[in-house]
Design an enzyme around this catalytic site. Structure first.
Site, PDB file in Angstrom:
ATOM      1  N   CYS A 127      48.097  12.736  68.648  1.00 48.81           N
ATOM      2  CA  CYS A 127      47.910  12.032  69.923  1.00 48.81           C
ATOM      3  C   CYS A 127      46.979  12.808  70.848  1.00 48.81           C
ATOM      4  O   CYS A 127      46.730  12.361  71.968  1.00 48.81           O
ATOM      5  CB  CYS A 127      49.247  11.785  70.599  1.00 48.81           C
ATOM      6  SG  CYS A 127      50.185  13.276  70.956  1.00 48.81           S
ATOM      7  N   GLU A 157      44.841   8.010  69.463  1.00 45.38           N
ATOM      8  CA  GLU A 157      45.510   8.530  68.267  1.00 45.38           C
ATOM      9  C   GLU A 157      44.426   8.734  67.215  1.00 45.38           C
ATOM     10  O   GLU A 157      43.551   7.881  67.041  1.00 45.38           O
ATOM     11  CB  GLU A 157      46.555   7.540  67.746  1.00 45.38           C
ATOM     12  CG  GLU A 157      47.768   7.391  68.638  1.00 45.38           C
ATOM     13  CD  GLU A 157      48.741   8.552  68.518  1.00 45.38           C
ATOM     14  OE1 GLU A 157      48.845   9.124  67.420  1.00 45.38           O
ATOM     15  OE2 GLU A 157      49.414   8.863  69.517  1.00 45.38           O
TER      16      GLU A 157
END
Length: 609
Positions: free
Chosen positions: A562, A598
């Site tokens: 992330c 992501e």
């Protein structure tokens, strides 16, 4: 307009509140020693307020500036009233003494004496710790936006000249008394360092812009090596600029890219991952275009708005609960958010009810922990919208059900999750390029509730999820049972021995439904057909874990992150120390309208030379 003026004691200071519909002025630094002086100053404040445009009395502008010097109250009151009589000359003296949000006294005189006089716009006083280098407070500049930071803020550059003398104050933070004392001895050295960093081009950060645009900006803070500015006007807009859907998009810190088209957002996210891998990861791997869906609004299944400690209403047990929302882009203040355009529609319906309930509880004096603020939770799951973080909820992803605590971590875009699992499985199941063998064993580190482990189970003989959190291990086991998956085990292991668990796992033998099993330890998995899936928190993998991964030496590492910056940092170690190479890199636009990315990178063990 009617003004309700009240005053009350707060410790040894008198604080004046000026209520005008939903607007109030908090003169939190106005110290009054005598009641006579207080009333004189209050009278002068009323006269100035009457002459101002009522719409100019906004919290964000008035709160930033003090009304009076804490050292000389009588001097302030006397000169405030004299400026009413003498006009502009006396008003300029008042500015130097009171640091008032200026153009008050002289504007009051001109407005009361002549209705046809042009209204003078208020000029903000300079904050006490403002550093006037390289730009003055609220100095306006016209610059071209060159890039975006990883926080989604625009970058402008301009040449500057080195000053002969440099002020030492820095308003970038408010250091404690202890930290100030430590800095005194190094004050001269720090000044020299600042002068070195301020040669050549100067960087200015400004939000809500797109690279290539020509913009007019206004500086409000100078740091040691850069400045912060507000966007005043877009002179040459980009062809990718669009009108934000949310009316709070320019101030709310929840979204950074609503002013950009979705194609432009994904292009910049792809470029961002590419630049990080090159600059931090020291690799020339090519990054594929960012993957996303058409659900670019009303996709988020969890939000966590905040509110600050409510204000107690005088002479009662009731409280006034004000803003409920998210932090502003340029400060830590909250912006009130009654409706979030990236949250699901069900969340917004519940949010409206939740806000009303909290404000009612505050007025009734029944709100929980009234002297403190709080962070709220709204999670949209199969059971509906849940606000209790300790309640178990269920979410369905690609036909699999996952049960977890509402307050625990779980990816918050149900439209993108099946796509992400699909890419992880595809990257993990590729044949070993060295011997064309099928991958048979999968280890899911940082497995959480078992999303990638359970999602990949049908493609492997054995899957094992490893977690340092015992409670997460129990949840993952329950999810395996909930979905009737028998070739997945979950074990708890310490951070010091992540691959040395003493708990044996079941290995499924054969194919076509053969359920015969045997037991083996994780350390005994065949390295040439083993894949390690890594999905760490934002800080990335610890060096301790990476060293164990290098020693374990699986054939393939599938790394979901992330934070592409920490992923790029870890990629450098995997390449230089672990002996891996990148075979694919794909960003996911998991949170459209925001800066968040992501990123999935697949590493393959290099063939021995």
């Amino acid at each position: 307009r009617h003004l309700l003026i009240t005053h009350h004691y707060v410790r040894k200071q008198k604080v004046f509140y000026c209520h005008q519909e939903d607007t109030y002025l908090n003169s939190h630094t106005l110290t009054m020693k005598y009641s006579v002086t207080a009333m004189i100053s209050l009278f002068g404040l009323i006269q100035s307020v009457k002459a101002w445009n009522p719409h100019s009395l906004c919290r964000s502008s008035v709160r930033q500036h003090r009304y009076a010097s804490s050292k000389s109250d009588t001097y302030f009151a006397k000169h405030f009233l004299s400026s009413e009589r003498k006009g502009t000359a006396a008003a300029s003296k008042t500015r130097k003494t009171s640091r008032l949000y200026t153009a008050s006294a002289d504007t009051a005189t001109s407005a009361s004496d002549s209705s046809s006089a042009e209204q003078i716009q208020p000029v903000p006083a300079v904050p006490k710790k403002f550093v006037p280098f390289p730009f003055e407070y609220h100095q306006e500049l016209t610059l071209r936006v060159s890039a975006l930071t990883n926080l989604g803020i625009g970058v402008c550059r301009t040449p500057i000249e080195e000053p002969e003398e440099q002020p030492r104050e820095d308003n970038s933070s408010s250091p404690s008394r202890r930290s100030r004392s430590k800095k005194k001895s190094n004050e001269g050295d720090a000044t020299k360092a600042e002068l070195k960093t301020r040669k050549g081009e100067w960087v200015i950060f400004v939000p809500n812009v797109i690279p290539g645009e020509l913009v007019r900006i206004r500086v409000f803070r100078n740091h040691k090596s850069y400045s912060d500015a507000d966007l005043m006007e877009v002179l040459e807009p980009s062809q990718d600029r669009v009108d934000p859907v949310c009316p709070l998009a320019t101030v709310c810190g929840g979204c950074q890219y609503q002013h950009m088209s979705i194609d432009a957002q994904r292009q910049w996210k792809t470029q961002h991952v590419q630049e990080l891998l090159e600059r931090i990861g020291n690799t020339e791997a090519q990054v594929s275009p960012a993957v996303g869906t058409d659900d670019v609004y009303h996709y988020r299944s969890k939000i966590t708005p905040h509110y600050n400690a409510p204000r107690k209403i005088i002479a009662g047990k009731s409280y006034d609960l004000q803003d409920i929302g998210f932090k502003q882009k340029a400060s830590r203040r909250l912006v009130d958010v009654p409706y979030c355009h990236i949250a699901t529609e069900d969340i917004n319906v519940r949010l409206d009810e939740y806000r009303s309930d909290l404000r009612r509880q505050a007025l009734e004096g029944t709100i929980r922990r009234p002297k403190r603020g709080a962070t709220l939770l709204l999670r949209d799951a199969d059971e509906g919208v849940v606000v209790d973080p300790n309640q178990y909820v269920t979410t369905t992803v690609a036909g699999l059900q996952f049960r977890f605590l509402a307050g625990n971590f779980f990816q918050n875009n149900p439209h993108m999750l099946p796509l992400m699992v699909e890419y992880v499985v595809e990257g993990a199941t590729r044949l070993n390029p060295a011997n064309e063998k099928q991958m048979t064993h999968l280890i899911d580190c940082y497995c959480g509730s078992g999303l990638f482990c359970l999602g990949s189970a049908s493609s492997f003989q054995t899957c094992v999820g490893i977690e340092v959190n015992d409670r997460a291990v129990e949840e993952a086991k329950a999810n395996a049972a909930l979905n009737n998956i028998t070739n997945c085990d979950f074990v708890a292991a310490s951070a010091e021995a992540i691959f040395e668990s003493e708990t044996p796992v079941k290995q499924q033998l054969g194919s076509n439904g053969d359920t015969s099993t045997t037991e083996l330890f994780v350390r005994d998995f065949p390295r040439d057909t083993t894949v390690v899936v890594v999905d760490p928190p934002r800080k990335g993998c610890s060096e301790e874990f990476l060293e164990q991964l290098y020693a374990f030496s699986p054939q393939r590492v599938v790394y979901m992150s992330c934070d592409p910056a920490t992923q790029a940092r870890d990629a450098k170690g995997l390449i230089e120390k672990g002996g891996y190479e990148i075979t694919s890199a794909v960003p996911f636009d998991l949170f459209p309208q925001t800066r968040h990315i992501e990123s999935l990178v697949v590493f393959e063990k290099k063939a021995p030379q």
